[in-house]
Design an enzyme around this catalytic site. Structure first.
Site, PDB file in Angstrom:
ATOM      1  N   ASP A   1      -9.819   6.512  -1.348  1.00 33.86           N
ATOM      2  CA  ASP A   1      -8.752   7.282  -1.997  1.00 33.86           C
ATOM      3  C   ASP A   1      -9.226   7.871  -3.389  1.00 33.86           C
ATOM      4  OD1 ASP A   1      -9.191   5.148  -3.848  1.00 33.86           O
ATOM      5  OD2 ASP A   1      -7.095   4.604  -3.714  1.00 33.86           O
TER       6      ASP A   1
ATOM      7  N   GLU B   1       0.704  -1.363   0.178  1.00 33.99           N
ATOM      8  CA  GLU B   1       0.040  -0.020  -0.240  1.00 33.99           C
ATOM      9  C   GLU B   1       1.013   1.272   0.154  1.00 33.99           C
ATOM     10  OE1 GLU B   1      -3.205   0.167  -0.440  1.00 33.99           O
ATOM     11  OE2 GLU B   1      -3.778  -2.000  -0.274  1.00 33.99           O
TER      12      GLU B   1
ATOM     13  N   TYR C   1      -6.103   6.072   4.467  1.00 31.22           N
ATOM     14  CA  TYR C   1      -6.430   5.012   3.384  1.00 31.22           C
ATOM     15  C   TYR C   1      -5.865   3.732   3.916  1.00 31.22           C
ATOM     16  CZ  TYR C   1      -5.708   2.464  -0.772  1.00 31.22           C
ATOM     17  OH  TYR C   1      -5.464   1.567  -1.910  1.00 31.22           O
TER      18      TYR C   1
END
Length: 353
Positions: free
Chosen positions: A149, A48, A131
Protein backbone atom coordinates in the site's frame (compact mmCIF):
# COMPACT_ATOMS: atom_id res chain seq x y z
CA UNK A 1 13.46 -0.67 -17.16
CA UNK A 2 11.39 -1.97 -14.27
CA UNK A 3 12.98 -5.43 -14.57
CA UNK A 4 16.47 -3.98 -14.99
CA UNK A 5 16.17 -2.00 -11.77
CA UNK A 6 15.07 -5.03 -9.80
CA UNK A 7 17.80 -7.22 -11.27
CA UNK A 8 20.39 -4.60 -10.36
CA UNK A 9 19.16 -4.46 -6.77
CA UNK A 10 19.02 -8.25 -6.51
CA UNK A 11 22.63 -8.58 -7.60
CA UNK A 12 23.90 -5.93 -5.23
CA UNK A 13 23.24 -7.62 -1.90
CA UNK A 14 20.99 -9.80 0.24
CA UNK A 15 18.46 -7.39 1.72
CA UNK A 16 16.55 -9.88 3.86
CA UNK A 17 18.27 -8.60 6.99
CA UNK A 18 16.23 -5.40 6.58
CA UNK A 19 12.96 -7.29 6.94
CA UNK A 20 14.26 -9.19 9.96
CA UNK A 21 15.45 -5.96 11.57
CA UNK A 22 11.97 -4.51 11.08
CA UNK A 23 10.40 -7.58 12.71
CA UNK A 24 12.66 -7.22 15.76
CA UNK A 25 11.59 -3.59 16.07
CA UNK A 26 7.94 -4.59 15.74
CA UNK A 27 8.19 -7.11 18.61
CA UNK A 28 8.76 -4.30 21.10
CA UNK A 29 7.11 -1.36 19.34
CA UNK A 30 3.91 -2.78 17.84
CA UNK A 31 0.86 -0.65 18.57
CA UNK A 32 -1.57 -2.23 21.02
CA UNK A 33 -4.66 -2.53 18.83
CA UNK A 34 -7.69 -4.75 19.54
CA UNK A 35 -7.62 -6.50 16.18
CA UNK A 36 -4.05 -7.62 16.86
CA UNK A 37 -5.27 -9.84 19.67
CA UNK A 38 -6.95 -12.16 17.16
CA UNK A 39 -6.31 -14.19 14.04
CA UNK A 40 -10.01 -14.30 13.21
CA UNK A 41 -10.05 -13.58 9.45
CA UNK A 42 -13.47 -11.94 9.71
CA UNK A 43 -12.23 -9.32 12.19
CA UNK A 44 -8.95 -8.79 10.36
CA UNK A 45 -10.89 -8.31 7.13
CA UNK A 46 -13.27 -5.77 8.71
CA UNK A 47 -10.39 -3.83 10.27
CA UNK A 48 -8.54 -3.69 6.96
CA UNK A 49 -11.63 -2.34 5.19
CA UNK A 50 -12.40 0.18 7.95
CA UNK A 51 -8.87 1.58 8.00
CA UNK A 52 -8.41 1.78 4.23
CA UNK A 53 -9.61 5.39 4.18
CA UNK A 54 -9.65 6.14 7.91
CA UNK A 55 -6.89 6.82 10.41
CA UNK A 56 -6.78 4.32 13.27
CA UNK A 57 -7.31 6.98 15.92
CA UNK A 58 -10.49 8.10 14.18
CA UNK A 59 -11.84 4.71 13.21
CA UNK A 60 -11.12 2.53 16.23
CA UNK A 61 -14.39 3.26 18.01
CA UNK A 62 -16.33 2.62 14.79
CA UNK A 63 -14.51 -0.69 14.30
CA UNK A 64 -15.31 -1.80 17.86
CA UNK A 65 -18.98 -0.87 17.49
CA UNK A 66 -19.24 -2.62 14.14
CA UNK A 67 -17.77 -5.97 15.25
CA UNK A 68 -19.75 -5.82 18.48
CA UNK A 69 -22.99 -5.56 16.53
CA UNK A 70 -21.86 -7.91 13.73
CA UNK A 71 -19.44 -10.31 15.48
CA UNK A 72 -19.23 -12.85 12.65
CA UNK A 73 -19.90 -13.40 8.97
CA UNK A 74 -23.33 -14.94 9.54
CA UNK A 75 -24.60 -12.02 11.63
CA UNK A 76 -23.40 -9.52 9.05
CA UNK A 77 -24.79 -11.46 6.10
CA UNK A 78 -28.24 -11.69 7.67
CA UNK A 79 -28.40 -8.02 8.69
CA UNK A 80 -30.47 -5.44 6.86
CA UNK A 81 -28.35 -3.29 4.54
CA UNK A 82 -29.61 -0.05 6.06
CA UNK A 83 -28.53 -1.20 9.51
CA UNK A 84 -25.07 -2.02 8.17
CA UNK A 85 -24.90 1.48 6.70
CA UNK A 86 -26.03 2.92 10.02
CA UNK A 87 -23.18 1.20 11.88
CA UNK A 88 -20.79 2.53 9.24
CA UNK A 89 -21.99 6.05 9.97
CA UNK A 90 -19.11 8.47 10.50
CA UNK A 91 -16.58 6.46 8.48
CA UNK A 92 -17.58 7.77 5.05
CA UNK A 93 -16.92 5.95 1.76
CA UNK A 94 -20.14 4.04 2.33
CA UNK A 95 -19.61 1.77 -0.67
CA UNK A 96 -17.22 -0.09 1.64
CA UNK A 97 -20.12 -0.95 3.94
CA UNK A 98 -22.26 -2.12 1.03
CA UNK A 99 -19.39 -4.28 -0.21
CA UNK A 100 -18.63 -5.94 3.15
CA UNK A 101 -22.32 -6.78 3.49
CA UNK A 102 -22.39 -8.34 0.02
CA UNK A 103 -19.09 -10.14 0.66
CA UNK A 104 -20.46 -11.63 3.89
CA UNK A 105 -23.42 -13.00 1.94
CA UNK A 106 -20.97 -14.29 -0.66
CA UNK A 107 -19.03 -16.18 2.05
CA UNK A 108 -22.25 -17.71 3.36
CA UNK A 109 -23.43 -18.74 -0.11
CA UNK A 110 -20.19 -19.72 -1.84
CA UNK A 111 -18.01 -20.92 1.04
CA UNK A 112 -20.61 -22.38 3.43
CA UNK A 113 -19.96 -19.59 5.91
CA UNK A 114 -16.25 -20.37 6.22
CA UNK A 115 -13.89 -17.48 5.43
CA UNK A 116 -11.74 -18.53 2.43
CA UNK A 117 -8.10 -19.30 3.29
CA UNK A 118 -6.34 -18.83 -0.02
CA UNK A 119 -5.25 -15.43 -1.32
CA UNK A 120 -6.90 -15.96 -4.73
CA UNK A 121 -10.20 -16.92 -3.09
CA UNK A 122 -10.13 -13.98 -0.68
CA UNK A 123 -9.53 -11.73 -3.67
CA UNK A 124 -12.85 -12.88 -5.17
CA UNK A 125 -14.83 -11.31 -2.32
CA UNK A 126 -16.77 -8.16 -3.16
CA UNK A 127 -14.74 -5.03 -2.46
CA UNK A 128 -11.53 -6.90 -1.59
CA UNK A 129 -8.42 -5.76 -3.43
CA UNK A 130 -4.89 -7.12 -3.55
CA UNK A 131 -3.78 -5.27 -0.42
CA UNK A 132 -6.64 -6.53 1.77
CA UNK A 133 -6.39 -10.07 0.42
CA UNK A 134 -2.65 -10.11 1.15
CA UNK A 135 -3.16 -8.73 4.66
CA UNK A 136 -5.81 -11.30 5.61
CA UNK A 137 -3.92 -14.15 3.94
CA UNK A 138 -0.60 -13.33 5.64
CA UNK A 139 -1.92 -12.46 9.10
CA UNK A 140 -4.48 -15.27 9.43
CA UNK A 141 -3.25 -18.07 7.21
CA UNK A 142 0.51 -17.64 6.87
CA UNK A 143 0.41 -16.40 3.28
CA UNK A 144 3.71 -15.15 1.87
CA UNK A 145 2.40 -12.07 0.06
CA UNK A 146 3.38 -8.48 0.98
CA UNK A 147 0.37 -6.24 1.59
CA UNK A 148 1.58 -3.40 -0.61
CA UNK A 149 0.00 0.00 0.00
CA UNK A 150 1.11 3.60 0.35
CA UNK A 151 3.27 2.73 3.35
CA UNK A 152 5.20 0.17 1.30
CA UNK A 153 5.66 2.64 -1.54
CA UNK A 154 7.04 5.28 0.79
CA UNK A 155 9.29 3.06 2.92
CA UNK A 156 10.73 1.08 0.02
CA UNK A 157 11.25 4.19 -2.12
CA UNK A 158 13.29 5.71 0.69
CA UNK A 159 15.24 2.58 1.66
CA UNK A 160 16.41 2.05 -1.91
CA UNK A 161 16.29 5.74 -2.96
CA UNK A 162 14.17 4.37 -5.77
CA UNK A 163 12.74 6.90 -8.22
CA UNK A 164 10.08 4.58 -9.67
CA UNK A 165 6.95 6.69 -10.06
CA UNK A 166 4.33 5.51 -7.55
CA UNK A 167 1.56 7.03 -9.67
CA UNK A 168 2.44 4.65 -12.51
CA UNK A 169 0.02 1.84 -13.31
CA UNK A 170 2.95 -0.54 -12.86
CA UNK A 171 3.84 0.70 -9.37
CA UNK A 172 1.98 -2.02 -7.46
CA UNK A 173 3.75 -4.85 -9.27
CA UNK A 174 7.11 -3.10 -9.10
CA UNK A 175 6.99 -2.47 -5.35
CA UNK A 176 5.58 -5.93 -4.71
CA UNK A 177 8.71 -7.37 -6.30
CA UNK A 178 10.85 -4.90 -4.38
CA UNK A 179 9.19 -5.94 -1.12
CA UNK A 180 10.11 -9.56 -1.79
CA UNK A 181 13.79 -8.58 -1.57
CA UNK A 182 13.43 -7.81 2.14
CA UNK A 183 10.58 -10.22 2.97
CA UNK A 184 11.25 -12.26 6.15
CA UNK A 185 9.67 -15.61 7.03
CA UNK A 186 6.86 -14.11 9.15
CA UNK A 187 5.07 -12.10 6.49
CA UNK A 188 1.97 -11.41 8.59
CA UNK A 189 3.91 -9.53 11.25
CA UNK A 190 6.09 -7.93 8.57
CA UNK A 191 3.03 -6.45 6.84
CA UNK A 192 1.78 -5.03 10.14
CA UNK A 193 5.26 -3.73 10.98
CA UNK A 194 5.36 -1.87 7.67
CA UNK A 195 2.00 -0.32 8.48
CA UNK A 196 3.24 0.86 11.87
CA UNK A 197 6.55 2.10 10.49
CA UNK A 198 4.86 4.04 7.70
CA UNK A 199 2.17 5.49 9.98
CA UNK A 200 4.29 6.40 12.98
CA UNK A 201 7.90 6.84 11.79
CA UNK A 202 8.41 6.99 8.02
CA UNK A 203 5.60 9.50 7.59
CA UNK A 204 4.91 11.40 4.35
CA UNK A 205 5.99 14.66 5.95
CA UNK A 206 8.46 15.20 8.76
CA UNK A 207 9.53 11.54 9.11
CA UNK A 208 11.21 10.60 12.40
CA UNK A 209 14.36 9.23 10.81
CA UNK A 210 16.37 9.22 14.05
CA UNK A 211 13.82 6.83 15.56
CA UNK A 212 13.60 4.58 12.52
CA UNK A 213 15.01 1.06 13.00
CA UNK A 214 16.03 1.02 9.33
CA UNK A 215 17.80 4.36 9.01
CA UNK A 216 21.23 2.68 8.79
CA UNK A 217 19.96 0.75 5.75
CA UNK A 218 18.10 3.68 4.20
CA UNK A 219 19.86 5.02 1.12
CA UNK A 220 17.71 8.16 0.97
CA UNK A 221 18.65 8.93 4.59
CA UNK A 222 22.36 8.46 3.91
CA UNK A 223 22.07 10.77 0.90
CA UNK A 224 20.03 13.31 2.90
CA UNK A 225 17.23 13.00 0.33
CA UNK A 226 14.40 11.48 2.36
CA UNK A 227 12.05 14.35 1.49
CA UNK A 228 12.53 13.63 -2.23
CA UNK A 229 10.93 10.19 -2.03
CA UNK A 230 8.62 8.70 -3.11
CA UNK A 231 8.33 10.10 -6.62
CA UNK A 232 4.80 10.89 -7.77
CA UNK A 233 4.27 12.78 -11.00
CA UNK A 234 0.57 12.29 -11.75
CA UNK A 235 -2.07 13.99 -9.69
CA UNK A 236 -5.74 13.22 -10.19
CA UNK A 237 -7.61 16.46 -10.79
CA UNK A 238 -10.78 16.66 -8.75
CA UNK A 239 -13.92 17.21 -10.80
CA UNK A 240 -16.36 19.96 -9.83
CA UNK A 241 -19.91 18.82 -9.17
CA UNK A 242 -22.97 20.90 -8.33
CA UNK A 243 -25.88 19.43 -6.35
CA UNK A 244 -29.20 20.90 -5.32
CA UNK A 245 -31.42 19.75 -2.43
CA UNK A 246 -34.71 20.89 -0.91
CA UNK A 247 -35.19 20.44 2.82
CA UNK A 248 -38.98 20.16 2.75
CA UNK A 249 -40.38 20.23 6.29
CA UNK A 250 -43.53 20.85 8.28
CA UNK A 251 -44.21 20.70 12.03
CA UNK A 252 -40.93 18.98 12.87
CA UNK A 253 -41.15 16.43 10.07
CA UNK A 254 -39.18 16.43 6.81
CA UNK A 255 -38.93 14.44 3.61
CA UNK A 256 -36.18 12.08 2.48
CA UNK A 257 -35.48 9.34 -0.04
CA UNK A 258 -32.81 6.68 -0.44
CA UNK A 259 -30.15 7.12 -3.10
CA UNK A 260 -29.46 4.44 -5.68
CA UNK A 261 -26.12 2.66 -5.90
CA UNK A 262 -24.87 4.01 -9.24
CA UNK A 263 -23.14 7.21 -8.10
CA UNK A 264 -21.67 8.92 -5.05
CA UNK A 265 -23.15 8.31 -1.58
CA UNK A 266 -24.54 4.93 -2.60
CA UNK A 267 -27.67 3.86 -0.71
CA UNK A 268 -27.50 6.80 1.71
CA UNK A 269 -30.54 8.95 2.40
CA UNK A 270 -30.98 12.44 1.00
CA UNK A 271 -33.44 15.33 0.73
CA UNK A 272 -35.60 15.75 -2.38
CA UNK A 273 -33.46 16.94 -5.31
CA UNK A 274 -36.39 18.87 -6.81
CA UNK A 275 -39.80 20.24 -5.87
CA UNK A 276 -43.08 21.04 -7.59
CA UNK A 277 -44.02 24.61 -8.52
CA UNK A 278 -46.58 24.93 -5.72
CA UNK A 279 -43.78 24.51 -3.13
CA UNK A 280 -41.66 27.38 -4.47
CA UNK A 281 -43.52 30.07 -2.44
CA UNK A 282 -42.52 28.24 0.76
CA UNK A 283 -38.76 28.56 0.20
CA UNK A 284 -37.44 30.52 3.19
CA UNK A 285 -33.68 30.51 2.64
CA UNK A 286 -30.78 28.93 0.78
CA UNK A 287 -27.60 27.50 2.28
CA UNK A 288 -24.48 26.96 0.17
CA UNK A 289 -22.17 24.17 1.26
CA UNK A 290 -18.78 23.08 -0.09
CA UNK A 291 -17.69 19.50 0.43
CA UNK A 292 -14.72 17.52 -0.83
CA UNK A 293 -14.71 13.87 -1.82
CA UNK A 294 -11.61 12.01 -2.98
CA UNK A 295 -11.91 13.05 -6.63
CA UNK A 296 -14.77 15.54 -6.50
CA UNK A 297 -15.33 19.07 -5.25
CA UNK A 298 -18.99 19.44 -4.40
CA UNK A 299 -20.95 22.68 -4.39
CA UNK A 300 -24.28 22.04 -2.73
CA UNK A 301 -27.31 24.32 -2.55
CA UNK A 302 -29.81 23.39 0.16
CA UNK A 303 -33.16 25.18 0.02
CA UNK A 304 -35.11 25.50 3.27
CA UNK A 305 -38.74 24.80 2.32
CA UNK A 306 -41.16 25.25 5.23
CA UNK A 307 -44.54 24.08 3.95
CA UNK A 308 -47.47 25.89 5.54
CA UNK A 309 -50.25 24.14 3.60
CA UNK A 310 -51.14 20.66 4.83
CA UNK A 311 -52.80 19.85 1.50
CA UNK A 312 -49.74 20.77 -0.57
CA UNK A 313 -47.55 18.86 1.90
CA UNK A 314 -49.56 15.64 1.53
CA UNK A 315 -49.92 15.99 -2.23
CA UNK A 316 -46.17 16.36 -2.69
CA UNK A 317 -45.49 13.29 -0.56
CA UNK A 318 -48.08 11.17 -2.35
CA UNK A 319 -46.96 12.14 -5.83
CA UNK A 320 -43.27 11.40 -5.14
CA UNK A 321 -43.36 8.58 -2.58
CA UNK A 322 -41.04 10.42 -0.24
CA UNK A 323 -40.34 9.07 3.25
CA UNK A 324 -41.57 11.24 6.11
CA UNK A 325 -39.24 11.35 9.10
CA UNK A 326 -38.22 13.57 11.98
CA UNK A 327 -34.92 14.27 13.73
CA UNK A 328 -35.21 11.23 15.98
CA UNK A 329 -36.04 9.00 13.02
CA UNK A 330 -33.14 10.41 11.01
CA UNK A 331 -30.73 9.11 13.65
CA UNK A 332 -31.60 5.61 12.47
CA UNK A 333 -30.52 6.35 8.91
CA UNK A 334 -27.26 7.28 7.21
CA UNK A 335 -26.94 10.60 5.37
CA UNK A 336 -24.06 12.21 3.48
CA UNK A 337 -22.09 14.40 5.88
CA UNK A 338 -23.30 17.78 4.51
CA UNK A 339 -26.94 16.71 4.88
CA UNK A 340 -26.35 15.22 8.29
CA UNK A 341 -24.86 18.55 9.41
CA UNK A 342 -27.92 20.37 8.03
CA UNK A 343 -30.24 18.11 10.04
CA UNK A 344 -28.22 18.75 13.18
CA UNK A 345 -28.54 22.50 12.68
CA UNK A 346 -32.27 22.10 12.06
CA UNK A 347 -32.58 20.06 15.25
CA UNK A 348 -30.89 22.80 17.26
CA UNK A 349 -33.09 25.51 15.75
CA UNK A 350 -36.27 23.47 16.19
CA UNK A 351 -35.56 22.80 19.85
CA UNK A 352 -35.05 26.49 20.46
CA UNK A 353 -38.45 27.16 18.92
Amino acid sequence: MQTDKLLEKTKQSDFRHIGNKLLNWYKTNARDLPFRQTRDPYKIWICEIVFQQTRIAQGLGHYNNFVQRFPDVKTLAEADENEVLLYWKGLGYYSRAINVHKAAQQIMNDYNGVFPHEYDEILKLKGVGKYTAAAVSSICFGGKIPAVDGNFYRVLSRIFADDFDISSSKAFNYFSELAHLILPENVGDFNQAMMDLGSEICKPKNPLCSECPLHEDCLAFSLNKVSEFPIKTKKVKAADLELKYYFVHRNGQFLIQQRKDDFIWKKLFEFPPEISDDLIPFIKSIKNVSHKLTHKNLSIEIFNVEVESEEIWHNFITQNNYIVTDVEGSHEKSFPKPLENYIQNYETAYRIL
